[in-house]
Write a protein that holds these residues in place. Structure first.
Motif, PDB file in Angstrom:
ATOM      1  N   LEU A  56       0.954  -1.117  -0.025  1.00  0.00           N
ATOM      2  CA  LEU A  56       0.165   0.428   0.490  1.00  0.00           C
ATOM      3  C   LEU A  56       1.005   0.905   0.081  1.00  0.00           C
ATOM      4  O   LEU A  56      -0.029   2.645   0.189  1.00  0.00           O
ATOM      5  CB  LEU A  56      -0.915   0.185   1.233  1.00  0.00           C
ATOM      6  CG  LEU A  56      -2.274  -0.972   1.189  1.00  0.00           C
ATOM      7  CD1 LEU A  56      -2.723  -1.498   2.023  1.00  0.00           C
ATOM      8  CD2 LEU A  56      -2.443  -1.102  -0.253  1.00  0.00           C
ATOM      9  N   GLU A  78      -2.729   3.670  -3.410  1.00  0.00           N
ATOM     10  CA  GLU A  78      -4.264   3.029  -3.215  1.00  0.00           C
ATOM     11  C   GLU A  78      -4.523   2.116  -4.165  1.00  0.00           C
ATOM     12  O   GLU A  78      -4.318   1.301  -5.200  1.00  0.00           O
ATOM     13  CB  GLU A  78      -5.024   3.767  -4.181  1.00  0.00           C
ATOM     14  CG  GLU A  78      -4.724   5.361  -2.966  1.00  0.00           C
ATOM     15  CD  GLU A  78      -5.199   5.634  -1.558  1.00  0.00           C
ATOM     16  OE1 GLU A  78      -5.201   4.396  -0.637  1.00  0.00           O
ATOM     17  OE2 GLU A  78      -4.808   6.246  -1.083  1.00  0.00           O
ATOM     18  N   SER A 111      -7.751  -1.468  -3.501  1.00  0.00           N
ATOM     19  CA  SER A 111      -8.795  -1.531  -3.648  1.00  0.00           C
ATOM     20  C   SER A 111      -9.026  -3.100  -2.643  1.00  0.00           C
ATOM     21  O   SER A 111      -7.711  -3.550  -2.379  1.00  0.00           O
ATOM     22  CB  SER A 111      -9.872  -2.177  -4.744  1.00  0.00           C
ATOM     23  OG  SER A 111      -9.453  -3.002  -4.923  1.00  0.00           O
ATOM     24  N   GLU A 112      -9.898  -3.130  -1.946  1.00  0.00           N
ATOM     25  CA  GLU A 112      -9.806  -4.649  -0.263  1.00  0.00           C
ATOM     26  C   GLU A 112      -9.456  -5.729  -1.869  1.00  0.00           C
ATOM     27  O   GLU A 112      -9.349  -6.964  -1.133  1.00  0.00           O
ATOM     28  CB  GLU A 112     -11.357  -4.496  -0.167  1.00  0.00           C
ATOM     29  CG  GLU A 112     -11.633  -6.064   0.307  1.00  0.00           C
ATOM     30  CD  GLU A 112     -12.892  -5.473   1.016  1.00  0.00           C
ATOM     31  OE1 GLU A 112     -13.216  -7.094   2.234  1.00  0.00           O
ATOM     32  OE2 GLU A 112     -13.343  -5.028   1.613  1.00  0.00           O
ATOM     33  N   VAL A 120      -5.916  -6.190  -2.948  1.00  0.00           N
ATOM     34  CA  VAL A 120      -5.072  -6.141  -1.811  1.00  0.00           C
ATOM     35  C   VAL A 120      -5.280  -8.047  -0.895  1.00  0.00           C
ATOM     36  O   VAL A 120      -4.537  -8.857  -1.283  1.00  0.00           O
ATOM     37  CB  VAL A 120      -5.678  -5.727  -0.714  1.00  0.00           C
ATOM     38  CG1 VAL A 120      -4.813  -6.468   0.911  1.00  0.00           C
ATOM     39  CG2 VAL A 120      -4.951  -4.160  -0.611  1.00  0.00           C
ATOM     40  N   ILE A 146      -7.236   0.502   3.516  1.00  0.00           N
ATOM     41  CA  ILE A 146      -7.602   1.207   2.390  1.00  0.00           C
ATOM     42  C   ILE A 146      -8.729   1.233   2.104  1.00  0.00           C
ATOM     43  O   ILE A 146      -9.916   0.803   3.400  1.00  0.00           O
ATOM     44  CB  ILE A 146      -8.099  -0.881   1.755  1.00  0.00           C
ATOM     45  CG1 ILE A 146      -8.418  -1.916   2.970  1.00  0.00           C
ATOM     46  CG2 ILE A 146      -6.259  -1.572   1.879  1.00  0.00           C
ATOM     47  CD1 ILE A 146      -8.372  -3.444   2.920  1.00  0.00           C
ATOM     48  N   ASP A 162     -11.780   1.464  -0.395  1.00  0.00           N
ATOM     49  CA  ASP A 162     -12.586   1.524  -1.718  1.00  0.00           C
ATOM     50  C   ASP A 162     -13.278   3.101  -2.627  1.00  0.00           C
ATOM     51  O   ASP A 162     -12.422   3.293  -2.944  1.00  0.00           O
ATOM     52  CB  ASP A 162     -14.194   0.980  -1.859  1.00  0.00           C
ATOM     53  CG  ASP A 162     -13.290  -0.710  -1.791  1.00  0.00           C
ATOM     54  OD1 ASP A 162     -11.747  -1.105  -1.960  1.00  0.00           O
ATOM     55  OD2 ASP A 162     -13.616  -1.882  -1.848  1.00  0.00           O
TER      56      ASP A 162
END
Length: 142
Positions: free
Chosen positions: A2, A6, A8-9, A12, A39, A41
């Motif tokens: 991270l 950036e 997103s869930e 990751v 995190i 979204d």
């Protein structure tokens, strides 16, 4: 992961799974990152939308599809795209995308290039009518 950008869930989760982590460990890590707001979204969707419009000169539909491909919900993607496009001029963005494609030329050679440019603009996520209008204005300028 991270620190660079950036994510997103879903991104990751996918990256942790590719690295061989157990599903329970992934769930724990994601829950902790969500609680710490590492995190988010919505923040990722807004960052993608800004990047796609400012750097890549993409239209609204393409921006929304890119956000959704990052694993972000359709409603969040639509809201982020709408917010970014409310703040910019759609016609100016289309003209910038067209200028980028024409590489300094003011017009295009023939109908075949007209069609190629039209497909390009629609593929970049611009409205078909808006693309046709911009191309026709350039066609008259020839």
């Amino acid at each position: 992961m991270l620190a660079r950008r950036e994510l997103s869930e879903l991104q990751v989760r996918q990256r942790l799974a590719r690295r061989g982590h157990e599903p329970a460990d992934i769930d724990d890590a994601v829950a902790r990152l969500l609680a710490e707001r590492a995190i988010d979204d919505v923040r990722v969707a807004e960052a993608i939308a800004r990047t796609e419009t400012a750097l890549r000169k993409r239209g609204k539909l393409r921006v929304r599809m890119t956000i959704e491909r990052a694993g972000i919900a359709k409603a969040t993607a639509k809201r982020a795209a709408d917010e970014v496009f409310d703040a910019i001029d759609d016609d100016a963005l289309l003209e910038a995308a067209l200028a980028k494609r024409l590489r300094g030329r003011d017009s295009f050679a023939d109908d075949r290039e007209f069609q190629r440019l039209y497909r390009y603009l629609v593929g970049q996520g611009f409205d078909a009518d808006q693309a046709l209008k911009a191309l026709n204005l350039r066609k008259r300028a020839r």
